[in-house]
Write an enzyme that holds these catalytic residues in place. Structure first.
Site, PDB file in Angstrom:
ATOM      1  N   ASP A 153       5.523   0.997   3.119  1.00 22.57           N
ATOM      2  CA  ASP A 153       4.775   1.646   2.599  1.00 22.57           C
ATOM      3  C   ASP A 153       4.039   2.802   3.496  1.00 22.57           C
ATOM      4  OD1 ASP A 153       2.342   2.199   0.763  1.00 22.57           O
ATOM      5  OD2 ASP A 153       1.006   1.225   1.958  1.00 22.57           O
ATOM      6  N   TYR A 192       0.392   9.206   1.581  1.00 22.82           N
ATOM      7  CA  TYR A 192       1.346  10.028   1.077  1.00 22.82           C
ATOM      8  C   TYR A 192       0.788  10.754  -0.359  1.00 22.82           C
ATOM      9  CZ  TYR A 192       5.178   7.228   3.359  1.00 22.82           C
ATOM     10  OH  TYR A 192       5.999   7.081   4.273  1.00 22.82           O
ATOM     11  N   CYS A 241       4.876   0.953  -2.236  1.00 24.28           N
ATOM     12  CA  CYS A 241       4.184   1.894  -2.521  1.00 24.28           C
ATOM     13  C   CYS A 241       4.387   2.705  -3.883  1.00 24.28           C
ATOM     14  CB  CYS A 241       4.512   2.986  -1.257  1.00 24.28           C
ATOM     15  SG  CYS A 241       3.484   4.549  -1.409  1.00 24.28           S
ATOM     16  N   ASN A 242       3.347   2.807  -4.723  1.00 23.39           N
ATOM     17  CA  ASN A 242       3.448   3.340  -5.875  1.00 23.39           C
ATOM     18  C   ASN A 242       3.728   4.537  -5.959  1.00 23.39           C
ATOM     19  OD1 ASN A 242       2.153   1.462  -8.166  1.00 23.39           O
ATOM     20  ND2 ASN A 242       1.370   1.049  -6.080  1.00 23.39           N
ATOM     21  N   THR A 243       3.073   5.428  -4.773  1.00 24.31           N
ATOM     22  CA  THR A 243       3.383   7.037  -4.762  1.00 24.31           C
ATOM     23  C   THR A 243       5.065   7.128  -4.395  1.00 24.31           C
ATOM     24  OG1 THR A 243       1.071   6.880  -3.963  1.00 24.31           O
ATOM     25  CG2 THR A 243       2.485   8.754  -3.431  1.00 24.31           C
ATOM     26  N   CYS A 258      -2.000   1.382  -6.504  1.00 21.59           N
ATOM     27  CA  CYS A 258      -1.950   1.740  -5.263  1.00 21.59           C
ATOM     28  C   CYS A 258      -2.015   0.525  -4.526  1.00 21.59           C
ATOM     29  CB  CYS A 258      -3.031   2.903  -4.695  1.00 21.59           C
ATOM     30  SG  CYS A 258      -2.733   2.877  -3.033  1.00 21.59           S
ATOM     31  N   HIS A 297      -2.511  -0.185  -1.329  1.00 19.38           N
ATOM     32  CA  HIS A 297      -3.877  -0.304  -0.594  1.00 19.38           C
ATOM     33  C   HIS A 297      -4.969  -1.040  -1.357  1.00 19.38           C
ATOM     34  CE1 HIS A 297      -1.640   2.693   2.073  1.00 19.38           C
ATOM     35  NE2 HIS A 297      -2.585   2.465   2.920  1.00 19.38           N
TER      36      HIS A 297
HETATM   37  N1  DGL Z   1      -0.068   2.374  -0.938  1.00 22.12           N
HETATM   38  C1  DGL Z   1       0.376   3.504  -1.445  1.00 22.12           C
HETATM   39  C2  DGL Z   1       0.641   3.447  -2.886  1.00 22.12           C
HETATM   40  O1  DGL Z   1       0.831   2.332  -3.280  1.00 22.12           O
HETATM   41  C3  DGL Z   1      -0.649   4.841  -0.891  1.00 22.12           C
HETATM   42  C4  DGL Z   1       0.031   6.022  -1.151  1.00 22.12           C
HETATM   43  C5  DGL Z   1      -0.506   6.805  -0.140  1.00 22.12           C
HETATM   44  O2  DGL Z   1      -0.820   6.895   1.198  1.00 22.12           O
HETATM   45  O3  DGL Z   1      -1.592   7.912  -0.602  1.00 22.12           O
HETATM   46  O4  DGL Z   1       0.486   4.408  -3.755  1.00 22.12           O
END
Ligand code: DGL
Length: 284
Positions: free
Chosen positions: A20, A52, A83-85, A196, A198
């Site tokens: 992630d 990200y 990580c979704n992004t 997300c 996090h």
């Molecule tokens: N944990 C990442 C997600 O699931 C966070 C992305 C980021 O770093 O902005 O999207």
């Protein structure tokens, strides 16, 4: 479901890589450890490049492929993009580069959010990048059309940074979340997808705001458990599950500060794995 008739015990010994942009990896890792305790796990937190969410797709693809190349040198059998992004921006490129690997991504739980909603309105919290991605928009539209549920989305700019700093319950994080959540609650959502990885770490704050401000109960959806199940199925299908009673090992890496990740593991999961700092060259 089809299972491989010829499990390969040697290949099954290979680790699973999980990564992630930062500590979001830990919210998925806890479900993977609970479901697949025998698997050896390598966890990469790209905290030196978090968040990200405000990066271009090209940058996110670049980071994803760099980390995947590092994990490949560790001979992983599977990569979990926790990580979704990064899933939205880079999973297609990752699968194209490593067709031989199991690649599992994570997407906001729109399907369960729609299935559980009685009000017909579901909220989604995610990064701006995830919400703007064509992958998310296609999923949202498809589920809206088939279920009649409308999704009210909110980009939580700044929240990943708060969580990376370990500010899981500070007044600043509480205020930020309230600003993001209040309009969704006023609109009458009764399910909320955490889009997300996090965000599960601020679920207690989210629950407190819901309790204070919502007239109806709100079901919160975290997809970590579903990702662990999907990984289990994929390993079984290829005969790559580590079938032993001995506990798997855990090794963590970070592109940010080693002590920050050591603390995050201790505080968030009560775990104390070895943590190594990755040099810029090893994930360039
Ligand atoms: N944990 C990442 C997600 O699931 C966070 C992305 C980021 O770093 O902005 O999207």
């Amino acid at each position: 479901m089809t299972f491989s008739e010829h499990p390969d015990p040697v290949a099954a010994e290979a680790p699973v890589g999980i990564f992630d942009s930062g500590v979001g990896a830990l919210s998925v890792l806890r479900h993977i450890r609970a479901r697949l305790p025998s698997e050896h796990l390598l966890c990469v937190a790209d905290s030196g490049h978090a968040p990200y969410g405000g990066k271009s797709d090209a940058e996110i693809v670049g980071r994803t492929l760099a980390i995947a190349a590092f994990l490949r040198t560790k001979n992983v059998k599977a990569i979990v993009v926790a990580c979704n992004t990064a899933t939205a921006a880079a999973i297609a490129a990752l699968r194209q580069h490593y067709p031989e690997l199991i690649v599992i991504g994570v997407e906001p739980g729109l399907k369960p959010a729609a299935a559980l909603s009685k009000s017909g309105k579901a909220g989604v919290l995610a990064t701006a990048s995830t919400l703007a991605s064509s992958r998310f928009i296609a999923l949202r539209d498809q589920i809206s059309v088939t279920t009649g549920v409308s999704f009210i989305t909110q980009a939580c700019v700044g929240l990943v940074e708060q969580i990376e700093k370990g500010e899981l319950s500070s007044p600043a994080t509480a205020l930020m979340l309230q600003r993001y959540l209040s309009p969704l609650l006023r609109d009458g959502i009764d399910t909320l997808a955490l889009g997300c990885t996090h965000y599960p770490f601020v679920q207690p704050l989210i629950e407190a705001i819901v309790q204070r401000e919502s007239v109806v109960p709100v079901t919160i959806i975290d997809t970590g458990e579903a990702v662990a199940r999907q990984l289990e199925r994929s390993l079984q299908q290829r005969g790559l599950q580590r079938l032993t009673l001995s506990e798997g090992t855990l090794q963590a890496y970070t592109t940010g500060s080693r002590s920050a990740l050591v603390n995050a593991f201790a505080q968030l999961l009560d775990l104390h794995p070895p943590v190594a700092e990755l040099t810029a060259e090893s994930t360039a």
